[in-house]
Design an enzyme around this catalytic site. Sequence first.
Site, short mmCIF file in Angstrom:
data_model
loop_
_atom_site.label_atom_id
_atom_site.label_comp_id
_atom_site.label_asym_id
_atom_site.label_seq_id
_atom_site.Cartn_x
_atom_site.Cartn_y
_atom_site.Cartn_z
N ASP A 191 0.85 -1.02 0.04
CA ASP A 191 -0.02 -0.07 -0.05
C ASP A 191 0.83 1.08 0.16
O ASP A 191 2.06 1.27 0.54
CB ASP A 191 -0.95 0.07 1.08
CG ASP A 191 -0.33 0.07 2.58
OD1 ASP A 191 0.70 -0.57 2.76
OD2 ASP A 191 -0.60 0.91 3.22
N GLU A 199 0.04 -1.00 5.87
CA GLU A 199 1.12 -0.33 6.86
C GLU A 199 0.90 0.97 6.86
O GLU A 199 1.15 1.60 8.09
CB GLU A 199 2.51 -0.70 6.06
CG GLU A 199 3.59 -0.41 7.00
CD GLU A 199 3.97 0.97 7.24
OE1 GLU A 199 4.71 1.32 8.32
OE2 GLU A 199 3.90 1.90 6.26
N1 BES Z 1 8.51 3.10 5.48
C1 BES Z 1 8.05 4.19 6.44
C2 BES Z 1 8.78 4.24 7.69
C3 BES Z 1 10.21 4.74 7.53
C4 BES Z 1 10.41 5.57 6.74
C5 BES Z 1 11.09 4.23 8.37
C6 BES Z 1 11.85 6.10 6.46
C7 BES Z 1 12.45 4.88 8.34
C8 BES Z 1 12.82 5.59 7.60
C9 BES Z 1 6.67 3.82 6.77
O1 BES Z 1 5.69 3.22 5.29
C10 BES Z 1 5.82 4.83 7.31
O2 BES Z 1 5.70 5.67 6.61
N2 BES Z 1 5.34 4.64 8.41
C11 BES Z 1 4.40 5.69 8.99
C12 BES Z 1 3.87 5.11 10.24
C13 BES Z 1 2.56 4.45 10.18
C14 BES Z 1 1.71 4.01 11.30
C15 BES Z 1 1.48 5.44 9.49
C16 BES Z 1 5.33 6.71 9.52
O3 BES Z 1 6.51 6.68 10.13
O4 BES Z 1 4.73 7.98 9.49
MN MN Z 2 7.14 2.13 4.28
MN MN Z 3 5.28 5.19 4.62
#
Ligand code: BES
Ligand code: MN
Ligand code: MN
Length: 458
Positions: free
Chosen positions: A90, A154
């Site tokens: 996603d 995710e």
């Molecule tokens: N891949 C990201 C997280 C990420 C990005 C980790 C860059 C380390 C470096 C992930 O898809 C993401 O965006 N996570 C969200 C959290 C989620 C609960 C919506 C975030 O970090 O905002």
């Molecule tokens: Mn991600």
């Molecule tokens: Mn992300």
Amino acid sequence: MDKQAVTSYIEANKQRFLDELFDLLRLPSVSADPKFAGDVRKTAEAVRDRLLEAGCDKAELVETKGHPIVYGEKIIDPAKPTVLIYGHYDVQPADPYELWDSPPFEPVIKDDKIYARGACDDKGQMYMHVKALQTMVDTGSLPCNVKFMIEGEEEVGSDNLETFVRENQDKLTADVILISDTSMISNDHPSICVGLRGLSYVEVEVTGPNRDLHSGVYGGAVANPINVLSKMIASLIDDKGRITIPGFYDKVEELSPEERAAINSAPFDLQAYKDDLGIEEVAGEEGYTTLERVGIRPSLDVNGIWGGYTGEGAKTVLPSKAHAKISMRLVPNQKSSEITELFTKHFLAIAPKTVKVKVTPHHGGEPTVTKTDSLAYQAASAAFEEAWGKTPIPTRDGGSIPIVALFKEVLKTDVVLLGFGLDSDAIHSPNEHYGVFNYFKGIETITLFYKHFADKKG
Ligand code: BES
Ligand code: MN
Ligand code: MN
């Protein structure tokens, strides 16, 4: 493993590997918006089909209360080590569309970068694992069993994956969980992510008068909820960049001077960082460097704020309501539910009598730190050394992947965050992109991870 065979296989199949990724990127699998549910499902089906083509013995959609999970596996010998790949198909919404230089779901290559929503986060990075499997299968060099768990939620909190993981612990048994969904320092300085921040996310609503008012007739005599909300938000961070919520820092893990020195020894170019963002100065908690501010310190940000009149021209109005979405990034020992509670208590306490305040919690997640002394980390490090000619630096990223903490808690399996993105890839922003070099180098590095992991395990 015949390394030459692997690199020539990747070389010979570059165009196909790109074309297939482009097909995935054309599907707008935005999990947050119900309007795209059909495309989310199509993407899941495409990932399942690609897994079968890549050599999985089986691959299927697992239905959930939300978007489907794709599960696939190739078991070559139960006595061999098993690698569990986690990733997500996603993507974040592409809004605002008008800020994209090319349409977000029509991938293009420009300056050796693939531009599309999800190019880096996470379709590009997830798909490297599918192509790495195919490369190893077709060159007869797959040394481990492989399981794939690719989810479609995710970006909206992984609630249904949590249920799946809790209910399928046997199916998910593995020797390591491998995830490519984080970033590296730069292509000159490869690094392995060893820490992710947690998340507490709330929405607040401030209500003043029972209806929108004329800002001339009532202005100056009745509290304006937007004015009040702005002041409340501004008070959440003090002049030293510290979050003012009582108890917020109580459990924050303080690192030793040695650990801090190690973090700051990473080759970080502050000027390049500022130039990339078009800012004169960075900001944050006093006494900490930029790497520390995102890696080991918590933060608080308004992600959106609205109310009143925002259309064309001027409308004079003193609005009845104001809203904001606020996120807090958490570091080890802080607990998402506790922080949400501290925030709520504090935010209600600082509200003046002139307004009513409502706080609604959204999804959260716990921070994680991964080990550098595990066999899995050593294998990842060796893979980087072989593919990039440099020892990767362990770094802590500021983003969150909430499900990782759950993997550790429920599956009790070592996690390796083998990410190949760059901070400048503009994930979640307009013009998200992913380096063509990183895509292919990532595939190669992943195949080498299997080799080193099998060697060390066996
Ligand atoms: N891949 C990201 C997280 C990420 C990005 C980790 C860059 C380390 C470096 C992930 O898809 C993401 O965006 N996570 C969200 C959290 C989620 C609960 C919506 C975030 O970090 O905002
Ligand atoms: Mn991600
Ligand atoms: Mn992300």
